[in-house]
Scaffold this motif. Sequence first.
Motif, PDB file in Angstrom:
ATOM      1  N   VAL A   1      -8.256  13.560  -4.178  1.00 45.83           N
ATOM      2  CA  VAL A   1      -8.016  13.780  -5.606  1.00 45.83           C
ATOM      3  C   VAL A   1      -7.183  12.641  -6.210  1.00 45.83           C
ATOM      4  N   ALA A   2      -6.064  12.325  -5.564  1.00 43.94           N
ATOM      5  CA  ALA A   2      -5.112  11.387  -6.149  1.00 43.94           C
ATOM      6  C   ALA A   2      -5.590   9.935  -6.111  1.00 43.94           C
ATOM      7  N   THR A   3      -6.313   9.555  -5.061  1.00 43.93           N
ATOM      8  CA  THR A   3      -6.726   8.151  -4.949  1.00 43.93           C
ATOM      9  C   THR A   3      -7.725   7.744  -6.030  1.00 43.93           C
ATOM     10  N   PRO A   4      -8.799   8.509  -6.239  1.00 45.87           N
ATOM     11  CA  PRO A   4      -9.688   8.110  -7.338  1.00 45.87           C
ATOM     12  C   PRO A   4      -8.997   8.204  -8.697  1.00 45.87           C
ATOM     13  N   TRP A   5      -8.105   9.148  -8.836  1.00 46.80           N
ATOM     14  CA  TRP A   5      -7.337   9.286 -10.069  1.00 46.80           C
ATOM     15  C   TRP A   5      -6.521   8.008 -10.306  1.00 46.80           C
ATOM     16  N   ALA A   6      -5.834   7.543  -9.276  1.00 47.30           N
ATOM     17  CA  ALA A   6      -5.023   6.330  -9.401  1.00 47.30           C
ATOM     18  C   ALA A   6      -5.894   5.103  -9.680  1.00 47.30           C
ATOM     19  N   LEU A   7      -7.024   5.027  -9.004  1.00 50.69           N
ATOM     20  CA  LEU A   7      -7.889   3.849  -9.160  1.00 50.69           C
ATOM     21  C   LEU A   7      -8.706   3.877 -10.448  1.00 50.69           C
TER      22      LEU A   7
ATOM     23  N   VAL B   1       0.587   7.059  -1.191  1.00 47.04           N
ATOM     24  CA  VAL B   1       0.679   6.012  -2.217  1.00 47.04           C
ATOM     25  C   VAL B   1       0.122   6.506  -3.550  1.00 47.04           C
ATOM     26  N   SER B   2      -1.029   7.135  -3.505  1.00 53.22           N
ATOM     27  CA  SER B   2      -1.660   7.591  -4.748  1.00 53.22           C
ATOM     28  C   SER B   2      -0.839   8.666  -5.447  1.00 53.22           C
ATOM     29  N   ALA B   3      -0.242   9.562  -4.681  1.00 54.81           N
ATOM     30  CA  ALA B   3       0.600  10.601  -5.284  1.00 54.81           C
ATOM     31  C   ALA B   3       1.767   9.970  -6.034  1.00 54.81           C
ATOM     32  N   TRP B   4       2.375   8.947  -5.442  1.00 54.28           N
ATOM     33  CA  TRP B   4       3.499   8.272  -6.106  1.00 54.28           C
ATOM     34  C   TRP B   4       3.045   7.520  -7.346  1.00 54.28           C
ATOM     35  N   VAL B   5       1.791   7.078  -7.380  1.00 51.71           N
ATOM     36  CA  VAL B   5       1.282   6.332  -8.541  1.00 51.71           C
ATOM     37  C   VAL B   5       0.953   7.257  -9.709  1.00 51.71           C
ATOM     38  N   VAL B   6       0.326   8.408  -9.419  1.00 53.89           N
ATOM     39  CA  VAL B   6      -0.210   9.213 -10.529  1.00 53.89           C
ATOM     40  C   VAL B   6       0.531  10.513 -10.826  1.00 53.89           C
TER      41      VAL B   6
END
Length: 121
Positions: free
Chosen positions: A22-28, A81-86
């Motif tokens: 969920v978080a990685t595509p959201w961040a990207l 990483v993605s959780a911290w970004v988004v």
Amino acid sequence: MEKPDDRIASVLRFAAELVAWVATPWALSTYSWLLAVLSVVVLIGLPTVFSTPGDKRQVIIPVSGTVTILLVLLQLAAATVSAWVVWPVYAAVLVSLLVSVTLLTERHRWRWLLSRGRHTG
């Protein structure tokens, strides 16, 4: 060496994988929708296609235990990483805690996977 009981570890691992999915595509997605889609293909597709015999019921392309561990580490890193970004700090802290506990519970399975060595059949 017999495969350890990893029922608890697998629940935690799956929860972390869901966060990564969920978080990685959201961040990207803020950079490129193509990168977002590619991240889902990589995070879901690679572990589906490549697995260590004895670790999953169905093995499409057999790989060593080391490869399986690296794929799990990719998922855990992406989740963190993605959780911290988004996400807000409290959510990112919870994800970091989930990943930390997952790393601890994976130890026995990883030891077993490493004992599989280069054996892929």
